[in-house]
Write a protein that holds these residues in place. Structure first.
Motif, mmCIF file in Angstrom:
data_model
loop_
_atom_site.group_PDB
_atom_site.id
_atom_site.type_symbol
_atom_site.label_atom_id
_atom_site.label_comp_id
_atom_site.label_asym_id
_atom_site.label_seq_id
_atom_site.Cartn_x
_atom_site.Cartn_y
_atom_site.Cartn_z
ATOM 1 N N GLY A 174 0.787 -1.225 0.000
ATOM 2 C CA GLY A 174 0.000 0.000 0.000
ATOM 3 C C GLY A 174 0.818 1.273 0.000
ATOM 4 N N LYS A 175 2.127 1.153 0.125
ATOM 5 C CA LYS A 175 2.988 2.337 0.153
ATOM 6 C C LYS A 175 3.300 2.797 -1.267
ATOM 7 C CE LYS A 175 5.199 1.326 4.544
ATOM 8 N NZ LYS A 175 6.444 1.042 5.233
ATOM 9 N N GLN A 176 3.401 4.115 -1.419
ATOM 10 C CA GLN A 176 3.740 4.717 -2.701
ATOM 11 C C GLN A 176 5.195 4.371 -3.053
ATOM 12 O OE1 GLN A 176 1.560 6.242 -4.593
ATOM 13 N NE2 GLN A 176 2.882 7.035 -6.183
ATOM 14 N N GLN A 177 5.417 3.935 -4.281
ATOM 15 C CA GLN A 177 6.754 3.598 -4.747
ATOM 16 C C GLN A 177 7.074 4.406 -5.986
ATOM 17 O OE1 GLN A 177 7.029 -0.592 -5.517
ATOM 18 N NE2 GLN A 177 6.454 -1.179 -3.451
ATOM 19 N N GLU A 178 8.343 4.717 -6.173
ATOM 20 C CA GLU A 178 8.810 5.371 -7.398
ATOM 21 C C GLU A 178 9.860 4.465 -8.020
ATOM 22 O OE1 GLU A 178 11.605 9.080 -8.480
ATOM 23 O OE2 GLU A 178 9.743 9.641 -7.452
ATOM 24 N N LEU A 179 9.643 4.131 -9.265
ATOM 25 C CA LEU A 179 10.570 3.289 -10.005
ATOM 26 C C LEU A 179 11.099 4.080 -11.187
ATOM 27 C CD1 LEU A 179 8.279 0.142 -10.117
ATOM 28 C CD2 LEU A 179 10.138 0.560 -8.512
ATOM 29 N N THR A 180 12.308 3.781 -11.612
ATOM 30 C CA THR A 180 12.868 4.400 -12.811
ATOM 31 C C THR A 180 13.400 3.305 -13.712
ATOM 32 O OG1 THR A 180 15.049 4.660 -11.806
ATOM 33 C CG2 THR A 180 13.516 6.520 -11.605
ATOM 34 N N GLY A 181 13.453 3.600 -14.969
ATOM 35 C CA GLY A 181 13.960 2.630 -15.937
ATOM 36 C C GLY A 181 13.973 3.238 -17.316
ATOM 37 N N GLY A 182 14.051 2.383 -18.279
ATOM 38 C CA GLY A 182 14.078 2.853 -19.647
ATOM 39 C C GLY A 182 13.636 1.755 -20.581
#
Length: 185
Positions: free
Chosen positions: A152-160
């Motif tokens: 339930g926690k907000q996550q930030e992911l990065t990629g390409g």
């Protein structure tokens, strides 16, 4: 199909065993029951066909400008538009999900996107680059994705991503290869 329905109705009306009526002509009980059955089947079939035709007629805008493709992808992804997303890919696309798992074809894209949409993600695609050769384009991008994790926690992911697109006979650009598991700088 309409001709078959009309023919069945006429057949039902021509049946013998007419019940007496004040005008001397009319619909028999057997004819009435046949007509009602034809009507019920027709209504049921008509509703099913109507729903299928409405679904197939959904106007998914084609993306004919290569510079607008990632805008369309981002917009459809953020709207959780599953069919709109699938429409951006050729039927037999080579698709690799962000975890590196091959998920080929429309079925793979649909399954991966449906799973992702369950987490209500939002994406921002940036640093977009295109290398064009005729009707084929090699593209790269970087992205940031925000979503709620299983906890339930907000996550930030990065990629390409590294993708190959091809202009289709209808003028639309569609992905033929999409590898979201790596990025090119």
């Amino acid at each position: 199909m309409i001709a078959a329905i009309i023919s069945a109705c006429r057949g039902a009306l021509r049946q013998g065993d007419q019940a007496p009526s004040s005008e001397g002509a009319g619909l028999t009980r057997a004819g009435f029951l046949q007509l009602a059955a034809v009507g019920a089947v027709t209504a049921g079939v008509g509703l099913g066909i109507g729903e299928a035709m409405a679904a197939s007629r959904r106007a998914i805008p084609r993306v004919t400008d290569i510079d607008k493709l990632y805008d369309a992808w981002q917009s459809r992804f953020n709207a959780a538009d599953l069919e709109g997303m699938v429409d951006l890919y050729v039927r037999d696309v080579t698709y690799i999900n962000p975890q590196g798992k091959p998920m080929p074809g429309h079925a793979g894209v649909r399954a991966d996107m449906a799973e992702a949409f369950a987490f209500k993600p939002r994406i921002d695609i940036h640093d977009r680059k295109h290398l064009t050769y005729g009707d084929t384009v090699l593209t790269t991008n970087h992205w940031k994705l925000w979503m709620r994790g299983p906890d339930g926690k907000q996550q930030e992911l990065t990629g390409g991503g590294i993708e190959v697109l091809r202009r289709q006979p209808d003028g639309a650009w569609r992905f033929i290869i999409d590898d979201a598991s790596r990025s090119a700088s």
